[in-house]
Write a protein that holds these residues in place. Structure first.
Motif, PDB file in Angstrom:
ATOM      1  N   LEU A  58       0.815  -1.214   0.000  1.00  0.00           N
ATOM      2  CA  LEU A  58       0.000   0.000   0.000  1.00  0.00           C
ATOM      3  C   LEU A  58       0.852   1.269   0.000  1.00  0.00           C
ATOM      4  O   LEU A  58       1.818   1.388   0.760  1.00  0.00           O
ATOM      5  N   ASP A  59       0.464   2.210  -0.839  1.00  0.00           N
ATOM      6  CA  ASP A  59       1.074   3.536  -0.856  1.00  0.00           C
ATOM      7  C   ASP A  59       0.268   4.429   0.080  1.00  0.00           C
ATOM      8  O   ASP A  59      -0.870   4.802  -0.229  1.00  0.00           O
ATOM      9  N   PHE A  60       0.838   4.778   1.243  1.00  0.00           N
ATOM     10  CA  PHE A  60       0.086   5.534   2.234  1.00  0.00           C
ATOM     11  C   PHE A  60      -0.096   6.997   1.843  1.00  0.00           C
ATOM     12  O   PHE A  60      -0.847   7.720   2.493  1.00  0.00           O
ATOM     13  N   GLY A  61       0.548   7.420   0.779  1.00  0.00           N
ATOM     14  CA  GLY A  61       0.271   8.742   0.247  1.00  0.00           C
ATOM     15  C   GLY A  61      -1.046   8.804  -0.500  1.00  0.00           C
ATOM     16  O   GLY A  61      -1.521   9.890  -0.855  1.00  0.00           O
ATOM     17  N   LYS A  62      -1.648   7.632  -0.737  1.00  0.00           N
ATOM     18  CA  LYS A  62      -2.926   7.553  -1.460  1.00  0.00           C
ATOM     19  C   LYS A  62      -4.003   6.903  -0.605  1.00  0.00           C
ATOM     20  O   LYS A  62      -4.863   6.186  -1.101  1.00  0.00           O
ATOM     21  N   ILE A  63      -3.952   7.154   0.695  1.00  0.00           N
ATOM     22  CA  ILE A  63      -4.955   6.611   1.605  1.00  0.00           C
ATOM     23  C   ILE A  63      -6.012   7.677   1.899  1.00  0.00           C
ATOM     24  O   ILE A  63      -5.709   8.859   2.050  1.00  0.00           O
ATOM     25  N   ASN A  64      -7.259   7.233   1.989  1.00  0.00           N
ATOM     26  CA  ASN A  64      -8.397   8.091   2.332  1.00  0.00           C
ATOM     27  C   ASN A  64      -8.596   9.262   1.363  1.00  0.00           C
ATOM     28  O   ASN A  64      -8.584  10.431   1.772  1.00  0.00           O
ATOM     29  N   PRO A  65      -8.807   8.974   0.097  1.00  0.00           N
ATOM     30  CA  PRO A  65      -9.185  10.067  -0.817  1.00  0.00           C
ATOM     31  C   PRO A  65     -10.557  10.610  -0.444  1.00  0.00           C
ATOM     32  O   PRO A  65     -11.447   9.856  -0.029  1.00  0.00           O
ATOM     33  N   VAL A  66     -10.728  11.917  -0.560  1.00  0.00           N
ATOM     34  CA  VAL A  66     -12.034  12.528  -0.311  1.00  0.00           C
ATOM     35  C   VAL A  66     -12.488  13.263  -1.569  1.00  0.00           C
ATOM     36  O   VAL A  66     -11.697  13.917  -2.251  1.00  0.00           O
ATOM     37  N   SER A  67     -13.776  13.140  -1.877  1.00  0.00           N
ATOM     38  CA  SER A  67     -14.347  13.755  -3.071  1.00  0.00           C
ATOM     39  C   SER A  67     -14.719  15.199  -2.768  1.00  0.00           C
ATOM     40  O   SER A  67     -15.336  15.510  -1.758  1.00  0.00           O
ATOM     41  N   GLY A  68     -14.332  16.096  -3.679  1.00  0.00           N
ATOM     42  CA  GLY A  68     -14.548  17.518  -3.480  1.00  0.00           C
ATOM     43  C   GLY A  68     -13.290  18.287  -3.855  1.00  0.00           C
ATOM     44  O   GLY A  68     -12.501  17.801  -4.667  1.00  0.00           O
ATOM     45  N   PRO A  69     -13.079  19.478  -3.282  1.00  0.00           N
ATOM     46  CA  PRO A  69     -13.962  20.136  -2.309  1.00  0.00           C
ATOM     47  C   PRO A  69     -15.098  20.915  -2.971  1.00  0.00           C
ATOM     48  O   PRO A  69     -15.023  21.276  -4.149  1.00  0.00           O
TER      49      PRO A  69
END
Length: 319
Positions: A58-69
Motif C-alpha cells: 500500500l502507498d500511504f500517500g494515497k490513503i483516504n481520498p475525499v471527493s470535493g472540495p
C-alpha cells in the motif's frame, strides 16, 4: 442514481489531505443536494481479487481520498455547515457490492500484538444490504456511513487526512449514517467541504484500524447555520443507532485500570481471546472481525483511580 440531486461530484474529483488552497470542484448555493462518487479508503489499491501482498504494498500517500472540495456560497468563518445524510448506494463490481478489512502493520489499537498484514474481502447485496458473510460461521449486519467528512482548516498548507479535527475529517463515527444531520465549524470562506472513506459496517472504535471499507455513492444536502460558532462537530441521529446489532444481545469483555487507553486495549484483547477460543478462528481474524461490528464503550470514569472500558460484541453475528 440520485433522482433529486442538483449536482454530482465524480470519483476523479478527489484529493488527499486537507488544504484550503485546493481549487473547488464545484460551487453551490446553500440547500443544494449533491451526489458524491466516493472511492474506497485505499483509493483503488485494494480490490475484490487483492491478496495480503497488496496490503504490504500500500502507498500511504494515497490513503483516504475525499471527493470535493465543494465551495458553499456565503459560508464564512464562525458559521456551521449543516450536512444532511440523504442516503448511500454501494458501488458494484462483477455484479456485487464489495469491501475489504485489513490488518495493516503499525496501525490499529493492538498494533504491537498483530505485526503481520492480513486481509478479508467481503461481498454483499447492494439492493437488500443483507448481512455480509464472515466465512461459514458469521454474518455482520451492515450500516453504511461516511468515515471521513469535513471542511478545510484555516491553517494554510497540506494537512494529513488521518487524524480527526475540530473541522471534521476522519471522524469514523458509525452513526453519521442515513438521516443524520452533522454540523461542522467553518474556518474558511466557502467551507470547502469534502467526503469519502465510505464504510459498509464498523464497530465503535474501529479497533484494528479498518472497517468494511467499501466504495459508495453518497447523497448529501449542504446548508448553512450562520453565526453558530461551534467549538467541535456535533450531530443528530434520526432514531435508534444499534437496532441492527441488538437482537441477540452481546458478549462483553472489560479493561479496568487508571488509563483509558490501556483499558481499551485490555477489553479488545479479551474479546479477541474469547472469540478465538470459542470459534476456532485465528486471533488476527478475530481482531479484524471485531473491528467491523464490536463497540468500545467507556462504562465508568468517575470512581478514581480506576476506570472501566467495555467491549461489546453482538451475538447476532454468530446466532
Amino acid at each position: 442514481m440520485c433522482k433529486h440531486c442538483d449536482y454530482t461530484i465524480h470519483g476523479a474529483q478527489h484529493h488527499f489531505g486537507w488544504d484550503n488552497s485546493i481549487v473547488p470542484a464545484l460551487t453551490v448555493a446553500p440547500g443544494s443536494t449533491i451526489l458524491f462518487n466516493c472511492m474506497d479508503s485505499s483509493a483503488g489499491q485494494l480490490g475484490k481479487s487483492s491478496t495480503v501482498a497488496d496490503v504490504e504494498a500500500l502507498d500511504f500517500g494515497k490513503i483516504n481520498p475525499v471527493s470535493g472540495p465543494v465551495y458553499i456560497d456565503g459560508a464564512e468563518p464562525g458559521d456551521a455547515l449543516k450536512i444532511t445524510i440523504e442516503g448511500f448506494s454501494p458501488q458494484t463490481r462483477d455484479g456485487t457490492a464489495w469491501g475489504w478489512t485489513a490488518n495493516i502493520p503499525g496501525f490499529g489499537l493492538l498494533a504491537d500484538q498483530f505485526t503481520d498484514p492480513a486481509l478479508t474481502i467481503w461481498t454483499f447485496d447492494a439492493d437488500t444490504m443483507a448481512p455480509a458473510l464472515w466465512g461459514e460461521q458469521g454474518r455482520v449486519p451492515l450500516k453504511p456511513f461516511t468515515g471521513t467528512i469535513g471542511v478545510a482548516q484555516a491553517e494554510p498548507g497540506l494537512h494529513s487526512i488521518v487524524p480527526p479535527r475540530r473541522t471534521g475529517g476522519n471522524l469514523d463515527v458509525r452513526d453519521i449514517a442515513t438521516g443524520t444531520e452533522l454540523y461542522l465549524p467553518v474556518e474558511v470562506a466557502g467551507a470547502l467541504f469534502s467526503v469519502g472513506d465510505t464504510h459498509a459496517a464498523q464497530g465503535d472504535g474501529e479497533v484494528c484500524g479498518t472497517a468494511i471499507e467499501s466504495p459508495m455513492d453518497v447523497t448529501l444536502t449542504l446548508d448553512l447555520v450562520k453565526g453558530a460558532n461551534l467549538r467541535m462537530p456535533r450531530f443528530t441521529t434520526p432514531g435508534p443507532v444499534t437496532r441492527h446489532l441488538d437482537a441477540k444481545g452481546y458478549e462483553v469483555t472489560t479493561g479496568v485500570g487508571p488509563d483509558l487507553m490501556s483499558g481499551a486495549r485490555d477489553a479488545v484483547a479479551g474479546m479477541v481471546d474469547l472469540l478465538s477460543a470459542r470459534y476456532g478462528m485465528s486471533p488476527v481474524d478475530a481482531y479484524m472481525l471485531v473491528s467491523t461490528c464490536g463497540d468500545l464503550r467507556i462504562s465508568e470514569i468517575v470512581d478514581m483511580p480506576n476506570w472501566v472500558v467495555s467491549f461489546y460484541f453482538p451475538r447476532a453475528v454468530f446466532e
